[in-house]
Design an enzyme around this catalytic site. Structure first.
Site, mmCIF file in Angstrom:
data_model
loop_
_atom_site.group_PDB
_atom_site.id
_atom_site.type_symbol
_atom_site.label_atom_id
_atom_site.label_comp_id
_atom_site.label_asym_id
_atom_site.label_seq_id
_atom_site.Cartn_x
_atom_site.Cartn_y
_atom_site.Cartn_z
ATOM 1 N N GLU A 1 40.375 -71.033 20.294
ATOM 2 C CA GLU A 1 40.712 -70.792 18.883
ATOM 3 C C GLU A 1 42.216 -70.846 18.776
ATOM 4 O O GLU A 1 42.923 -70.010 19.345
ATOM 5 C CB GLU A 1 40.185 -69.424 18.420
ATOM 6 N N CYS B 1 33.081 -65.335 17.682
ATOM 7 C CA CYS B 1 33.079 -66.786 17.935
ATOM 8 C C CYS B 1 31.848 -67.270 18.688
ATOM 9 O O CYS B 1 31.420 -68.410 18.484
ATOM 10 C CB CYS B 1 34.363 -67.182 18.643
ATOM 11 N N LYS C 1 39.852 -75.321 18.141
ATOM 12 C CA LYS C 1 39.129 -75.105 16.881
ATOM 13 C C LYS C 1 39.895 -74.139 15.974
ATOM 14 O O LYS C 1 40.405 -73.125 16.442
ATOM 15 C CB LYS C 1 37.731 -74.557 17.170
ATOM 16 N N LYS D 1 36.109 -69.777 13.626
ATOM 17 C CA LYS D 1 35.361 -68.982 14.597
ATOM 18 C C LYS D 1 34.273 -69.836 15.232
ATOM 19 O O LYS D 1 34.020 -69.738 16.426
ATOM 20 C CB LYS D 1 34.774 -67.735 13.922
ATOM 21 N N VAL E 1 33.964 -65.119 24.614
ATOM 22 C CA VAL E 1 34.303 -63.980 23.763
ATOM 23 C C VAL E 1 34.667 -64.458 22.355
ATOM 24 O O VAL E 1 35.116 -65.577 22.182
ATOM 25 C CB VAL E 1 35.501 -63.198 24.369
ATOM 26 N N THR E 2 34.496 -63.534 21.384
ATOM 27 C CA THR E 2 33.732 -62.316 21.484
ATOM 28 C C THR E 2 32.303 -62.589 21.049
ATOM 29 O O THR E 2 32.056 -63.477 20.233
ATOM 30 C CB THR E 2 34.329 -61.184 20.602
ATOM 31 N N ASP F 1 36.461 -69.551 24.033
ATOM 32 C CA ASP F 1 37.703 -68.808 23.742
ATOM 33 C C ASP F 1 38.114 -67.779 24.807
ATOM 34 O O ASP F 1 38.574 -66.680 24.459
ATOM 35 C CB ASP F 1 37.594 -68.113 22.371
ATOM 36 N N GLN G 1 12.812 -62.207 16.125
ATOM 37 C CA GLN G 1 11.995 -63.112 15.309
ATOM 38 C C GLN G 1 11.613 -64.376 16.083
ATOM 39 O O GLN G 1 11.657 -65.494 15.559
ATOM 40 C CB GLN G 1 12.724 -63.482 14.016
HETATM 41 N N1 TIU Z 1 37.102 -65.932 19.704
HETATM 42 C C1 TIU Z 1 36.841 -64.966 18.826
HETATM 43 O O1 TIU Z 1 35.833 -64.282 18.904
HETATM 44 N N2 TIU Z 1 37.827 -64.720 17.856
HETATM 45 C C2 TIU Z 1 38.013 -63.507 17.259
HETATM 46 O O2 TIU Z 1 38.859 -63.379 16.378
HETATM 47 N N3 TIU Z 1 37.256 -62.463 17.703
HETATM 48 C C3 TIU Z 1 37.358 -61.151 17.368
HETATM 49 O O3 TIU Z 1 36.483 -60.372 17.775
HETATM 50 N N4 TIU Z 1 38.371 -60.748 16.626
#
Ligand code: TIU
Length: 223
Positions: free
Chosen positions: A75, A165, A132, A135, A160-161, A27, A205
């Protein structure tokens, strides 16, 4: 078969089988990284994500130079929003909602300028691009079939993030039997403390979700 490469990682060394490890870039879209997109509509400081772009480009160049598989995810939703559950669209009080028009087109809608990957990481011919609706990158996508077609057993993550995701996709991948590594400089969050904690959770773990390594450690073992 070529011997695996050993990468210094947490919680212990990661063995990367050449050619069977895909670089998965999650993303890296204008909607998350640039002002005026979906990330900004949620009230986030989007400038924090830019730091991951350069390190991801280093990995991307290395994978391309070796002809190893690369997967990009985005996304985004269909233009008629038929793949957008109300629970996702209606959550909270954002400035703009998914599908609303913004300065980079309709937020998180397939084909709009904001849904495109940032130019320096744009996919090239032959690379897999997965659109997609969730997430995680396995939910409601052809990703698993694409990885099977490519003979991939190991996934190296950037994007990210970190805690949304990237972590969701790593957990989905881990449950499907993939050996997962996250590259620390190549991922970012709007919340630096969440990035650190997400990586800590992944490697805790005995590597309950996978491994984490620094960019230098990955590049050192690829040389
Ligand atoms: N790609 C992804 O992480 N989508 C999000 O909505 N991330 C946020 O941190 N909002």
């Amino acid at each position: 078969m070529t011997d695996p490469l050993t990468i210094v990682a947490r919680p212990f060394a990661y063995q990367l089988p050449p050619g069977q490890a895909a670089l998965v870039i999650i993303d890296m879209q204008r909607d998350f990284i640039e002002p005026g997109g979906f990330g900004a509509s949620l009230g986030n400081d989007v400038s924090r994500l830019e730091a991951a772009v350069g390190p991801t480009r280093v990995l991307l160049d290395a994978w391309r130079a070796r002809g190893w598989p690369v997967v990009h995810t985005r996304e985004c939703h269909l233009a008629d929003l038929s793949d957008l559950p109300p629970a996702k669209r209606d959550r909270g009080s954002p400035a703009l909602r998914i599908g609303d028009p913004g300065p980079m087109g309709r937020l998180l809608v397939r084909g709009e300028p904001g849904s495109q990957i940032v130019p320096s990481l744009a996919p090239v011919s032959g690379e897999v691009v997965i659109d997609k609706p969730g997430k995680g990158a396995f939910y409601a996508t052809p990703l698993q079939g694409e990885l099977q077609r490519l003979g991939v057993t190991h996934l190296v993550f950037a994007g990210v993030t970190t805690e949304v995701c990237v972590q969701t996709t790593m957990r989905e991948a881990n449950d499907r039997g993939y050996e997962c590594l996250i590259v620390e400089e190549a991922t970012a969050s709007y919340f630096p403390e969440f990035k650190a904690q997400a990586i800590a959770m992944i490697v805790a773990q005995g590597g309950i979700v996978g491994w984490a390594a620094g960019l230098d450690a990955v590049m050192e073992s690829l040389r």
